[in-house]
Design an enzyme around this catalytic site. Structure first.
Site, short mmCIF file in Angstrom:
data_model
loop_
_atom_site.label_atom_id
_atom_site.label_comp_id
_atom_site.label_asym_id
_atom_site.label_seq_id
_atom_site.Cartn_x
_atom_site.Cartn_y
_atom_site.Cartn_z
N ASP A 130 47.42 36.60 37.64
CA ASP A 130 48.01 37.53 38.60
C ASP A 130 46.94 37.87 39.62
O ASP A 130 45.87 38.37 39.27
CB ASP A 130 48.51 38.79 37.90
CG ASP A 130 49.37 39.66 38.81
OD1 ASP A 130 48.89 40.02 39.92
OD2 ASP A 130 50.51 39.99 38.45
N ALA A 155 47.40 31.82 41.93
CA ALA A 155 47.94 30.92 40.92
C ALA A 155 47.96 29.47 41.40
O ALA A 155 47.72 28.55 40.62
CB ALA A 155 49.33 31.37 40.51
N ASP A 164 56.86 35.00 37.02
CA ASP A 164 57.39 36.37 37.13
C ASP A 164 56.77 36.98 38.38
O ASP A 164 55.87 37.83 38.31
CB ASP A 164 57.05 37.18 35.89
CG ASP A 164 57.67 38.56 35.90
OD1 ASP A 164 58.53 38.82 36.77
OD2 ASP A 164 57.30 39.39 35.03
N PRO A 196 51.95 37.84 48.85
CA PRO A 196 51.11 36.89 48.12
C PRO A 196 51.88 35.79 47.42
O PRO A 196 51.29 34.79 47.01
CB PRO A 196 50.38 37.78 47.10
CG PRO A 196 51.30 38.96 46.90
CD PRO A 196 51.94 39.19 48.24
#
Length: 303
Positions: free
Chosen positions: A110, A143, A160, A169
């Site tokens: 994250d 990511a 998620d 983002p």
């Protein structure tokens, strides 16, 4: 207290529609490097997490959202050992992943450490110590960059992420190129699951675009849904697999796998699985009528 005395949170679902509910108080409200974040106490849904004006989860029903996101994919895989969670700042997606005893490694990426730290402090009923599980690797990175830089492969990857709002983002985590990268990082038999926006006849464009885009990269793709009260709509998910797999496993088989893994769930079981994957005809037709594919050079933005 009369309704006129309430503070009201209004979530705009389009330029001309919204839903609203009363808020007791805002516990935190600030802007991180990436997004606007708020945690509030509501009268009806309990504590809620809001990012960029959109409810991400609520105390009342977060278990519905997170069980629906995680368990279909995890149970479709016979023995998921390595799992990647992309986003999931509350730690609840990670929590559900770690219920599966076969999991040996759970990497959560994250980008926004400030959101994760806030959730660790204020949303303890969400994460329930999952960040401290010895199987967890928590990384605060982009990511996409992580997947480009690391050759690690996973049995299950779960997205998620907040909706792809302009300049947010997550925008480049919904493109054809990103899903092609994910496909390369899935083991044989690997499965991708993600939340994919509103799933009502009036707001199908985002889901259709995400569905079409994933089909450019991964062989087998299925839509499914669950009603989330705090979202005030059916919410959509997508599960995709490298190999052909029966997305609609028989209820008895789902229940058998849940029992074998020793899990106690509140929302999801075999009968629920069958209902979630039974998409009505009008929604299938609305989804399939669209041809938009999200590309690095053709990004979309959800209002």
């Amino acid at each position: 207290m009369s309704t006129n005395d309430h503070k009201w949170f209004i979530e705009h679902t389009s330029p001309s529609t919204a839903h609203m509910f009363g808020v007791k108080d805002y516990l935190k409200s600030f802007r991180t490097r990436f997004q606007q974040v708020e945690i509030a106490e509501s009268f009806f849904f309990g504590r809620i997490l809001i990012i960029d004006g959109k409810i991400q989860s609520s105390e009342l029903d977060e278990y519905i959202y997170h069980e629906a996101l995680v368990h279909p994919a995890m149970l479709m895989h016979e023995a998921p050992r390595s799992v990647l969670v992309i986003g999931g700042g509350e730690g609840a997606t990670l929590r559900e992943v770690l219920l599966h005893p076969t999991v040996e490694r759970a990497v959560m990426v994250d980008i926004d450490q400030e959101v994760v730290d806030l959730c660790k402090e204020y949303l303890q009923d969400w994460h329930r110590g999952s960040f401290d599980d010895p199987r967890t690797e928590l990384l605060h990175l982009d990511a996409r960059q992580y997947l480009e830089d690391h050759a690690d492969r996973f049995d299950v990857i779960i997205g998620d992420l907040p909706e792809p709002v302009e300049a947010g983002p997550a925008q480049k985590l919904f493109t054809r190129q990103f899903y092609q990268l994910i496909n390369r990082r899935l083991n044989e038999g690997g499965i991708l699951a993600l939340q994919a926006g509103d799933f009502s006849i009036t707001f199908m464009d985002a889901h259709s675009a995400i569905y079409n885009t994933i089909k450019q990269a991964i062989a087998e793709v299925h839509s499914y849904r669950a009603y989330i009260p705090s979202f005030n709509t059916d919410w959509s998910y997508i599960v995709a697999s490298k190999d052909k797999k029966p997305a609609c496993l028989e209820p008895a088989e789902i229940d058998r796998r849940i029992r074998e893994r020793g899990m106690q769930l509140k929302f999801y079981d075999g009968e629920t699985h069958r209902g979630m994957f039974a998409v009505p005809r009008d929604l299938r037709e609305k989804r399939d009528a669209k041809t938009t594919v999200i590309d690095d050079k053709n990004l979309i933005s959800i209002y």
